[in-house]
Design an enzyme around this catalytic site. Structure first.
Site, mmCIF file in Angstrom:
data_model
loop_
_atom_site.group_PDB
_atom_site.id
_atom_site.type_symbol
_atom_site.label_atom_id
_atom_site.label_comp_id
_atom_site.label_asym_id
_atom_site.label_seq_id
_atom_site.Cartn_x
_atom_site.Cartn_y
_atom_site.Cartn_z
ATOM 1 N N ARG A 169 -47.056 60.613 51.090
ATOM 2 C CA ARG A 169 -47.382 59.600 50.094
ATOM 3 C C ARG A 169 -46.117 58.913 49.556
ATOM 4 O O ARG A 169 -46.098 57.721 49.304
ATOM 5 C CB ARG A 169 -48.188 60.225 48.951
ATOM 6 C CG ARG A 169 -48.421 59.296 47.776
ATOM 7 C CD ARG A 169 -49.522 59.790 46.852
ATOM 8 N NE ARG A 169 -49.491 61.230 46.634
ATOM 9 C CZ ARG A 169 -48.677 61.854 45.758
ATOM 10 N NH1 ARG A 169 -47.824 61.163 45.044
ATOM 11 N NH2 ARG A 169 -48.756 63.169 45.626
ATOM 12 N N TYR A 200 -58.456 33.868 45.714
ATOM 13 C CA TYR A 200 -59.302 34.749 46.520
ATOM 14 C C TYR A 200 -60.205 35.602 45.622
ATOM 15 O O TYR A 200 -59.788 36.106 44.582
ATOM 16 C CB TYR A 200 -58.429 35.634 47.406
ATOM 17 C CG TYR A 200 -59.139 36.804 48.030
ATOM 18 C CD1 TYR A 200 -60.232 36.601 48.871
ATOM 19 C CD2 TYR A 200 -58.736 38.103 47.781
ATOM 20 C CE1 TYR A 200 -60.901 37.670 49.439
ATOM 21 C CE2 TYR A 200 -59.390 39.179 48.346
ATOM 22 C CZ TYR A 200 -60.480 38.960 49.177
ATOM 23 O OH TYR A 200 -61.134 40.024 49.730
ATOM 24 N N ASP A 212 -49.285 34.875 47.249
ATOM 25 C CA ASP A 212 -50.096 35.437 48.332
ATOM 26 C C ASP A 212 -49.902 34.525 49.540
ATOM 27 O O ASP A 212 -50.392 33.399 49.577
ATOM 28 C CB ASP A 212 -51.567 35.489 47.922
ATOM 29 C CG ASP A 212 -52.443 36.165 48.978
ATOM 30 O OD1 ASP A 212 -52.057 36.170 50.170
ATOM 31 O OD2 ASP A 212 -53.524 36.657 48.626
ATOM 32 N N LYS A 236 -55.066 40.574 58.106
ATOM 33 C CA LYS A 236 -55.364 39.273 58.695
ATOM 34 C C LYS A 236 -54.420 38.958 59.854
ATOM 35 O O LYS A 236 -54.484 39.582 60.896
ATOM 36 C CB LYS A 236 -55.331 38.201 57.619
ATOM 37 C CG LYS A 236 -56.106 38.557 56.335
ATOM 38 C CD LYS A 236 -57.568 38.875 56.562
ATOM 39 C CE LYS A 236 -58.403 38.898 55.293
ATOM 40 N NZ LYS A 236 -58.095 39.974 54.333
#
Length: 377
Positions: free
Chosen positions: A44, A96, A167, A192
């Site tokens: 982690r 978004y 973004d 994406k």
């Protein structure tokens, strides 16, 4: 290095002469009992495979620091989680839907206010208050493809002590590098274009700011939304073909825009720079292409559902940036978290369709659109 070279050659000299990086699956790592030191301790906190991916992400963006998260929203949430009680973030109304949901439903519980504005590009000094600590933008915006002047807004925000978060999912570092234009933080849904095959979830943050980098590293370790070693490896491999894929996708999108703009069955087509000459000029000055996403509306006489059902190639699904073309209805899919009033304010009509263009043969895509339009009549 040119970006195609960087996408392929950033990672070299692997163990045993391997030409691809190894995948380190270990969840924990042995330490020196005397000092308890080691480069890695627990997955982690850090992992060698994720670290290699983060090097690639930083290199592509021209950044000092890169961070890989389990999804685009995990990256966005980490970027916005640097805000504190009493702070305000300004965003475009057309942001978004997932970002809208986080700002609208989660941040208020943390004492942070989100202010959505119709036109981010129209901000002036008068729009800033002592509480304004961040500007969050998409340029092009999703799904309206509106353009914001990165340089102007960054200079404006910095005058008031606010950071700028961009973004950059639609453009990727291949077409736009916001950090070089003054932005403080870049987030991307690596699901994406960076991954490119609609088969993994991932998010990315890059920055040159040391204090912000420390905050993002803490977010990874404390909140745990990190990318797994396996998906880190797959994303490294996907990025290697990013420039090539995007070149084909963009060429296809340009051809589709030209085709639809002259079609009697299309009421409107939106793409980066289409809203005004000023936006076209701004986009040309900060990006090197228009990308591969466009939005359009059918004329009222056509049956939208019949059109979507008749399409053979673009799948009716959320997401974008994959090698396959996808089409969606933002009002009920990507932006369903917004109220009807918020969508109207953002310019997202119920009839707006968003098309993410893939790498298929352009003649097949154009003929498919034409036959579906004919079926919808």
């Amino acid at each position: 290095m040119h970006i195609q070279t960087a996408a392929v050659q950033t990672l070299r000299h692997h163990e045993h002469g391997a030409v691809v990086p190894p995948v380190h699956l270990a969840s924990t790592f042995e330490l020196d009992p005397g000092s308890e030191d080691g480069s890695y301790a627990y997955q982690r906190g850090a992992n060698p495979t994720r670290a290699q991916l983060e090097t690639v992400l930083a290199t592509l963006d021209g950044a000092d620091h890169g961070f890989a998260f389990a999804s685009g929203m995990a990256a966005t949430a980490a970027a916005l989680s640097t805000l504190e009680v009493g702070d305000e973030v300004i965003l475009p109304a057309s942001v978004y839907g997932g970002t809208y949901r986080f700002v609208d439903l989660v941040l208020p519980g943390r004492g942070v206010t989100g202010r959505f504005v119709d036109d981010l590009g129209a901000l002036t000094d008068a729009d800033f208050t002592p509480a304004t600590r961040a500007i969050f933008m998409e340029t092009p915006a999703n799904p309206t493809l509106r353009i914001t002047d990165l340089r102007r807004l960054t200079e404006l925000a910095h005058r008031h002590g606010a950071i700028v978060i961009v973004d950059n999912t639609f453009m990727t570092p291949v077409l736009q590098r916001p950090l070089e234009l003054g932005a403080d933080v870049v987030v991307q849904s690596a699901t994406k274009y960076l991954a490119g095959h609609s088969d993994l979830l991932a998010g990315a943050i890059t920055t040159n700011d040391e204090s912000l980098a420390e905050a993002f590293a803490l977010a990874q370790k404390a909140q745990g939304g990190v990318l797994s070693p396996g998906d880190s490896f797959r994303l490294i491999q996907g990025i290697k073909t990013l420039p090539l894929r995007l070149e084909r996708q963009q060429a296809n999108a340009v051809a589709i825009v030209d085709h639809l703009r002259g079609h009697d069955d299309i009421a409107q087509v939106w793409y980066p720079g289409s809203h005004s000459e000023d936006e076209a000029r701004i986009h040309a000055g900060q990006a090197t292409g228009t990308g591969a996403v466009l939005s359009f509306e059918l004329v009222p006489e056509l049956d939208r559902v019949a059109f979507l059902r008749a399409l053979r190639y673009p799948g009716y699904a959320v997401s974008l940036g994959g090698v396959e073309s996808l089409i969606c209805r933002p009002a009920t899919m990507t932006h369903e978290a917004m109220t009807p009033q918020a969508r109207e304010k953002a310019g997202i009509s119920d009839e707006l369709l968003r098309l993410s263009v893939g790498i298929e043969d352009i003649t097949d895509l154009l003929s498919d659109l034409d036959q579906a339009l004919a079926e919808a009549g």
